[in-house]
Write a protein that holds these residues in place. Structure first.
Motif, PDB file in Angstrom:
ATOM      1  N   ILE A  92       2.778   1.851  -3.344  1.00  0.00           N
ATOM      2  CA  ILE A  92       1.993   2.355  -4.570  1.00  0.00           C
ATOM      3  C   ILE A  92       1.619   3.634  -4.430  1.00  0.00           C
ATOM      4  N   ILE A  93       1.002   4.074  -3.177  1.00  0.00           N
ATOM      5  CA  ILE A  93       0.495   5.222  -2.920  1.00  0.00           C
ATOM      6  C   ILE A  93       1.660   6.408  -3.052  1.00  0.00           C
ATOM      7  N   PHE A 142       0.785  -1.192   0.105  1.00  0.00           N
ATOM      8  CA  PHE A 142       0.080  -0.109  -0.054  1.00  0.00           C
ATOM      9  C   PHE A 142       0.749   1.154  -0.218  1.00  0.00           C
ATOM     10  N   ARG A 169      10.395  14.368  -7.093  1.00  0.00           N
ATOM     11  CA  ARG A 169       9.523  13.384  -7.016  1.00  0.00           C
ATOM     12  C   ARG A 169      10.019  12.081  -6.161  1.00  0.00           C
ATOM     13  N   TYR A 229      10.040  12.882  -2.728  1.00  0.00           N
ATOM     14  CA  TYR A 229       8.804  13.125  -2.099  1.00  0.00           C
ATOM     15  C   TYR A 229       8.198  11.678  -1.936  1.00  0.00           C
ATOM     16  N   THR A 234       4.450  11.275  -7.892  1.00  0.00           N
ATOM     17  CA  THR A 234       4.249  11.550  -9.430  1.00  0.00           C
ATOM     18  C   THR A 234       3.458  12.721  -9.624  1.00  0.00           C
ATOM     19  N   LEU A 235       2.563  12.692  -8.913  1.00  0.00           N
ATOM     20  CA  LEU A 235       1.483  13.617  -9.220  1.00  0.00           C
ATOM     21  C   LEU A 235       1.894  15.103  -8.426  1.00  0.00           C
ATOM     22  N   GLY A 236       2.582  14.933  -7.326  1.00  0.00           N
ATOM     23  CA  GLY A 236       2.500  16.305  -6.567  1.00  0.00           C
ATOM     24  C   GLY A 236       3.806  17.107  -6.828  1.00  0.00           C
ATOM     25  N   ARG A 237       4.766  16.443  -7.739  1.00  0.00           N
ATOM     26  CA  ARG A 237       6.075  17.137  -8.023  1.00  0.00           C
ATOM     27  C   ARG A 237       6.341  17.132  -9.465  1.00  0.00           C
ATOM     28  N   ARG A 238       7.259  18.035  -9.803  1.00  0.00           N
ATOM     29  CA  ARG A 238       7.518  17.911 -11.600  1.00  0.00           C
ATOM     30  C   ARG A 238       8.811  17.265 -11.901  1.00  0.00           C
ATOM     31  N   LEU A 240       4.738   6.299  -4.586  1.00  0.00           N
ATOM     32  CA  LEU A 240       4.843   6.619  -5.895  1.00  0.00           C
ATOM     33  C   LEU A 240       3.778   7.519  -6.655  1.00  0.00           C
ATOM     34  N   ALA A 241       2.430   7.170  -6.488  1.00  0.00           N
ATOM     35  CA  ALA A 241       1.224   8.158  -6.970  1.00  0.00           C
ATOM     36  C   ALA A 241       1.334   9.569  -6.517  1.00  0.00           C
ATOM     37  N   PHE A 242       1.788   9.669  -5.247  1.00  0.00           N
ATOM     38  CA  PHE A 242       1.701  10.962  -4.625  1.00  0.00           C
ATOM     39  C   PHE A 242       3.016  11.601  -5.234  1.00  0.00           C
TER      40      PHE A 242
END
Lengths: 64, 166
Positions: free
Chosen positions: A21-22, A18, A37, A40, A28-32, A24-26
């Motif tokens: 996965i979460i 859990f 990334r 974070y 990728t979505l939260g930083r450029r 990696l998603a955070f």
């Protein structure tokens, strides 16, 4: 219909999956920036695991 | 969490450019923050952003793919896909419409957040849910998290389409 193999994971394995996965998603979505990334995602992963383990120990005395 | 807005970057860039040319940075920042917007363009952007958010909800990651954010598209698709696969494999409870209580309705709303993957999870769980063991309980959480994560990603795609985030 796709045949599904039943998964039997321990509590800790579920927690790790859990968190990975979460995080990696955070990240990728939260930083450029790729390095940002990664930082974070690593920070989120560490916090997920540390807080879960700390809460587990905190609840241990009242678990029985 | 998402603090890198395009407006902030534009403001910082304008301030840096202004200081390099000895122009008042405050005036440049003000100009950067208040671009001239045509009402028709704004409506078109809104409509496009809503369409991107809805497609991102229906197929996880597709909203970002339409915006050519390939890394985010692949990550969202795989993250939601793995969570749904694991949740179904652990025989988590996939809530159905018409729940008896508020928790069941809330669970259904969360599960429905996965969009088309909800139906994939339903087809994967041929033997039904089993929450009598810890596995099934974790599976329920995995499925709900997949839905909420996909809704968050769709919202991010919406904001990116409106040029508020990058």
């Amino acid at each position: 219909m796709i045949a599904m193999v039943p998964l039997h994971l321990s509590h800790f394995q579920s927690l790790l999956l859990f968190a990975v996965i979460i995080s990696l998603a955070f990240g990728t979505l939260g930083r450029r920036d790729p390095l940002e990334r990664l930082k974070y995602a690593a920070w989120s992963f560490a916090m997920f695991v540390l807080v879960a383990v700390a809460l587990g120990w905190l609840m241990y005395p009242v678990s029985r | 969490m998402f603090d890198d807005t395009i407006e902030n970057k534009a403001a910082n860039d304008a301030a840096a450019a202004a200081s390099a040319e000895n122009i008042d940075p405050a005036a440049s920042v003000h100009e950067a923050q208040a671009p001239e917007e045509h009402p028709i363009h704004t409506t078109a952007y809104d409509f496009r952003a809503i369409a991107i958010a809805i497609t991102g909800w229906i197929l996880p990651g597709f909203g970002h793919a339409l915006l050519r954010m390939w890394g985010r598209a692949v990550t969202v698709f795989l993250a939601v896909g793995f969570l749904v696969y694991l949740g179904a494999g652990m025989r988590g409870n996939l809530f159905a419409p018409g729940g008896e209580d508020a928790f069941a309705r809330l669970g259904y709303a969360a599960d429905l957040g996965t969009g088309s993957f909800y139906f994939i999870a339903r087809s994967l769980e041929t033997s039904g849910a089993d929450v009598s063991h810890a596995d099934g309980d974790y599976g329920t959480r995995f499925l709900a998290t997949a839905g909420v994560l996909n809704l968050l990603a769709a919202l991010h795609a919406y904001e990116a389409a409106r040029r508020r985030k990058a």
